[in-house]
Design a protein around this motif. Structure first.
Motif, PDB file in Angstrom:
ATOM      1  N   ALA A  26       0.963  -1.233   0.015  1.00 33.84           N
ATOM      2  CA  ALA A  26      -0.035  -0.044  -0.048  1.00 33.84           C
ATOM      3  C   ALA A  26       0.898   1.177   0.058  1.00 33.84           C
ATOM      4  O   ALA A  26       2.004   1.280   0.373  1.00 33.84           O
ATOM      5  CB  ALA A  26      -0.959  -0.067   1.312  1.00 33.84           C
ATOM      6  N   ALA A  27       0.227   2.370  -0.181  1.00 39.30           N
ATOM      7  CA  ALA A  27       0.882   3.541  -0.390  1.00 39.30           C
ATOM      8  C   ALA A  27       0.204   4.613   0.066  1.00 39.30           C
ATOM      9  O   ALA A  27      -0.996   4.765   0.175  1.00 39.30           O
ATOM     10  CB  ALA A  27       1.533   4.064  -1.676  1.00 39.30           C
ATOM     11  N   SER A  28       0.531   5.935   0.542  1.00 41.99           N
ATOM     12  CA  SER A  28      -0.083   7.006   0.999  1.00 41.99           C
ATOM     13  C   SER A  28       0.094   8.321  -0.145  1.00 41.99           C
ATOM     14  O   SER A  28       1.337   8.456  -0.527  1.00 41.99           O
ATOM     15  CB  SER A  28       0.354   7.443   2.260  1.00 41.99           C
ATOM     16  OG  SER A  28      -0.236   8.500   2.623  1.00 41.99           O
ATOM     17  N   ASN A  29      -0.942   9.038  -0.308  1.00 44.57           N
ATOM     18  CA  ASN A  29      -1.012  10.114  -1.131  1.00 44.57           C
ATOM     19  C   ASN A  29      -0.717  11.619  -0.454  1.00 44.57           C
ATOM     20  O   ASN A  29      -0.956  12.512  -1.243  1.00 44.57           O
ATOM     21  CB  ASN A  29      -2.245  10.236  -2.154  1.00 44.57           C
ATOM     22  CG  ASN A  29      -2.319   9.107  -3.045  1.00 44.57           C
ATOM     23  OD1 ASN A  29      -1.273   8.759  -3.562  1.00 44.57           O
ATOM     24  ND2 ASN A  29      -3.591   8.576  -3.248  1.00 44.57           N
ATOM     25  N   ARG A  30      -0.466  11.414   0.850  1.00 44.82           N
ATOM     26  CA  ARG A  30      -0.322  12.753   1.613  1.00 44.82           C
ATOM     27  C   ARG A  30       0.959  13.480   1.056  1.00 44.82           C
ATOM     28  O   ARG A  30       0.730  14.912   1.303  1.00 44.82           O
ATOM     29  CB  ARG A  30      -0.072  12.282   3.153  1.00 44.82           C
ATOM     30  CG  ARG A  30      -1.333  11.538   3.621  1.00 44.82           C
ATOM     31  CD  ARG A  30      -1.038  11.132   5.078  1.00 44.82           C
ATOM     32  NE  ARG A  30      -0.744  12.087   5.972  1.00 44.82           N
ATOM     33  CZ  ARG A  30      -1.728  12.612   6.814  1.00 44.82           C
ATOM     34  NH1 ARG A  30      -2.780  12.316   6.822  1.00 44.82           N
ATOM     35  NH2 ARG A  30      -1.410  13.496   7.917  1.00 44.82           N
ATOM     36  N   SER A  31       2.023  12.867   0.469  1.00 45.12           N
ATOM     37  CA  SER A  31       2.858  13.692   0.137  1.00 45.12           C
ATOM     38  C   SER A  31       2.853  14.147  -1.303  1.00 45.12           C
ATOM     39  O   SER A  31       3.754  14.827  -1.998  1.00 45.12           O
ATOM     40  CB  SER A  31       4.435  12.828   0.245  1.00 45.12           C
ATOM     41  OG  SER A  31       4.159  11.641  -0.467  1.00 45.12           O
ATOM     42  N   ASP A  85       3.203   3.503   2.910  1.00 44.33           N
ATOM     43  CA  ASP A  85       2.225   3.628   3.750  1.00 44.33           C
ATOM     44  C   ASP A  85       2.527   3.847   5.284  1.00 44.33           C
ATOM     45  O   ASP A  85       3.563   3.319   5.580  1.00 44.33           O
ATOM     46  CB  ASP A  85       1.157   2.251   3.760  1.00 44.33           C
ATOM     47  CG  ASP A  85       1.723   1.305   4.372  1.00 44.33           C
ATOM     48  OD1 ASP A  85       1.441   0.732   5.415  1.00 44.33           O
ATOM     49  OD2 ASP A  85       2.632   0.378   3.604  1.00 44.33           O
ATOM     50  N   PRO A  86       2.078   4.383   6.212  1.00 42.28           N
ATOM     51  CA  PRO A  86       2.308   4.708   7.568  1.00 42.28           C
ATOM     52  C   PRO A  86       2.571   3.577   8.210  1.00 42.28           C
ATOM     53  O   PRO A  86       3.544   3.791   9.361  1.00 42.28           O
ATOM     54  CB  PRO A  86       1.062   5.622   8.106  1.00 42.28           C
ATOM     55  CG  PRO A  86      -0.168   5.042   7.339  1.00 42.28           C
ATOM     56  CD  PRO A  86       0.284   4.784   5.917  1.00 42.28           C
ATOM     57  N   PHE A  87       1.808   2.445   8.215  1.00 42.20           N
ATOM     58  CA  PHE A  87       2.280   1.138   8.831  1.00 42.20           C
ATOM     59  C   PHE A  87       3.777   0.631   8.559  1.00 42.20           C
ATOM     60  O   PHE A  87       4.611   0.415   9.428  1.00 42.20           O
ATOM     61  CB  PHE A  87       1.419   0.016   8.944  1.00 42.20           C
ATOM     62  CG  PHE A  87       0.101   0.430   9.323  1.00 42.20           C
ATOM     63  CD1 PHE A  87      -0.275   0.075  10.649  1.00 42.20           C
ATOM     64  CD2 PHE A  87      -0.922   1.170   8.689  1.00 42.20           C
ATOM     65  CE1 PHE A  87      -1.413   0.627  11.097  1.00 42.20           C
ATOM     66  CE2 PHE A  87      -2.227   1.378   9.217  1.00 42.20           C
ATOM     67  CZ  PHE A  87      -2.301   1.081  10.478  1.00 42.20           C
ATOM     68  N   SER A  88       4.140   0.801   7.284  1.00 43.20           N
ATOM     69  CA  SER A  88       5.320   0.187   6.980  1.00 43.20           C
ATOM     70  C   SER A  88       6.374   1.308   7.322  1.00 43.20           C
ATOM     71  O   SER A  88       7.769   0.964   7.542  1.00 43.20           O
ATOM     72  CB  SER A  88       5.311   0.198   5.279  1.00 43.20           C
ATOM     73  OG  SER A  88       4.519  -0.655   4.941  1.00 43.20           O
ATOM     74  N   LEU A  89       6.016   2.559   7.223  1.00 42.01           N
ATOM     75  CA  LEU A  89       7.060   3.724   7.642  1.00 42.01           C
ATOM     76  C   LEU A  89       7.405   3.456   9.234  1.00 42.01           C
ATOM     77  O   LEU A  89       8.333   3.566   9.660  1.00 42.01           O
ATOM     78  CB  LEU A  89       6.357   5.002   7.473  1.00 42.01           C
ATOM     79  CG  LEU A  89       7.158   6.226   7.970  1.00 42.01           C
ATOM     80  CD1 LEU A  89       8.509   6.208   7.071  1.00 42.01           C
ATOM     81  CD2 LEU A  89       6.384   7.646   7.764  1.00 42.01           C
TER      82      LEU A  89
END
Length: 342
Positions: free
Chosen positions: A296-301, A311-315
């Motif tokens: 998964a990934a996040s588009n916040r950036s 994704d925040p869990f991986s981070l």
């Protein structure tokens, strides 16, 4: 019975795996009613094909009577031993098989193969919790995030592109830390969250998380974002953390994660401009390769940088057990956890 519809069992007996071969032709020679709840396959233990037997894979939880009738019907035609194969077995049926001399083997560690002078029972001692292997950690993070909650071992094997045998080992790692996350019926072993909060799950697994970093490549030059976009890199580490906290975004150094194939593509694309920074030089660009793929990934950036981030869990898994001297970084990681647990 169509064998293509049957999941392959992965049964280990004293470190050797039962190998399942072609469908047994004996199925056409015995009454259909006798074999209707079993899938008959030629089989052997490990590499010992000379000790071949017929694996009767149960398609429904077998009864003693159906097992007795099947082994008797096959025995009247073929001298090879018959082994009832199933995912798990309760003590009642296990004891009945022993009394009747019926061979059996199950994925949960029970086996009775008198023709090979083998008897095995699962160890009763609980496995000691240990730091998670990369794929077990990947499964845990997806569970906590709610993505892979309720998935069976077969489904997890497809999602991770790993064998059923490997996934069974990953689930044992997870079970050692939190047994209640694993549920099993006679045919299905599944991962499921019995209403733990994300905060509770992170408390349980945090001591066993490891950084997924496999290697880091430190480069002197940052490519243009348009050069990077086709390779779908994800911001990570200190380049991703500001988008989940009050930490200021540092544009002087960019850290991304990519898989091995895309790293090679970028190196070929940059040609002579691909230059690794000296050990005493601050890199402008860091590429991380991880020990498992990102699910998964996040588009916040994206709005600020043009790139998505991990994704925040991986981070969180990457940062939580690393040493950080700056108290602002500690605060930012705490804010990241608060974001995870919302």
């Amino acid at each position: 019975m169509d064998t293509k519809m049957m999941p392959d069992l992965t049964i280990e007996v004293f470190g050797e795996t039962i190998k399942l071969g072609d469908p047994s032709p004996i199925a056409a020679k015995i009454p259909r009613i006798t074999s209707e709840n079993f899938c008959l396959r030629n089989a052997w233990l490990g590499d010992a094909k000379e000790n071949a037997f017929i694996a009767a894979i149960a398609t429904d939880y077998p009864s003693l009577i159906s097992s007795r009738n099947l082994t008797a019907a096959i025995g009247n035609i073929d001298p090879k031993p018959v082994v009832i194969c199933l995912e798990s077995i309760d003590s009642g049926l296990r004891n009945a098989y022993h009394r009747e001399g019926i061979s059996f083997a199950s994925e949960d560690g029970n086996a009775y193969l008198p023709f090979l002078k083998i008897q095995q029972a699962p160890a009763t001692t609980r496995r000691k919790p240990e730091p998670l292997s990369p794929q077990a950690q990947r499964i845990v993070l997806n569970l906590i995030a709610g993505r892979w909650d309720g998935y069976s071992a077969s489904e997890l094997a497809e999602l991770t592109n790993k064998s059923r045998a490997s996934v069974t080992k990953y689930l044992k790692e997870i079970e050692a830390i939190c047994p209640s996350l694993l549920k099993a019926s006679w045919r299905v072993r599944a991962l499921g969250n019995p209403r733990y909060s994300k905060d509770e799950l992170l408390d349980m697994f945090e001591p066993y998380l490891k950084s997924p970093l496999k290697r880091a490549i430190r480069l002197s030059r940052l490519p243009a974002i348009d050069e990077l976009k086709p390779l779908q890199p994800k911001l990570t580490g200190m380049s991703a953390l500001p988008f989940f906290s009050d930490l200021a975004h540092d544009t002087s150094r960019v850290t991304i994660m990519m898989d091995q194939e895309n790293i090679a593509a970028l190196q070929a694309q940059m040609g002579s401009e691909w230059r690794e920074a000296a050990w005493n030089e601050e890199p402008a660009f860091v590429i991380e390769e991880w020990t498992y793929p990102l699910d998964a990934a996040s588009n916040r950036s994206v709005a600020a940088t043009g790139l998505a981030c991990v994704d925040p869990f991986s981070l969180y898994a990457e940062l939580i057990n690393n040493e950080h001297d700056d108290p602002r970084t500690h605060d930012a990681i705490e804010q990241l956890r608060e974001h995870l647990c919302q």
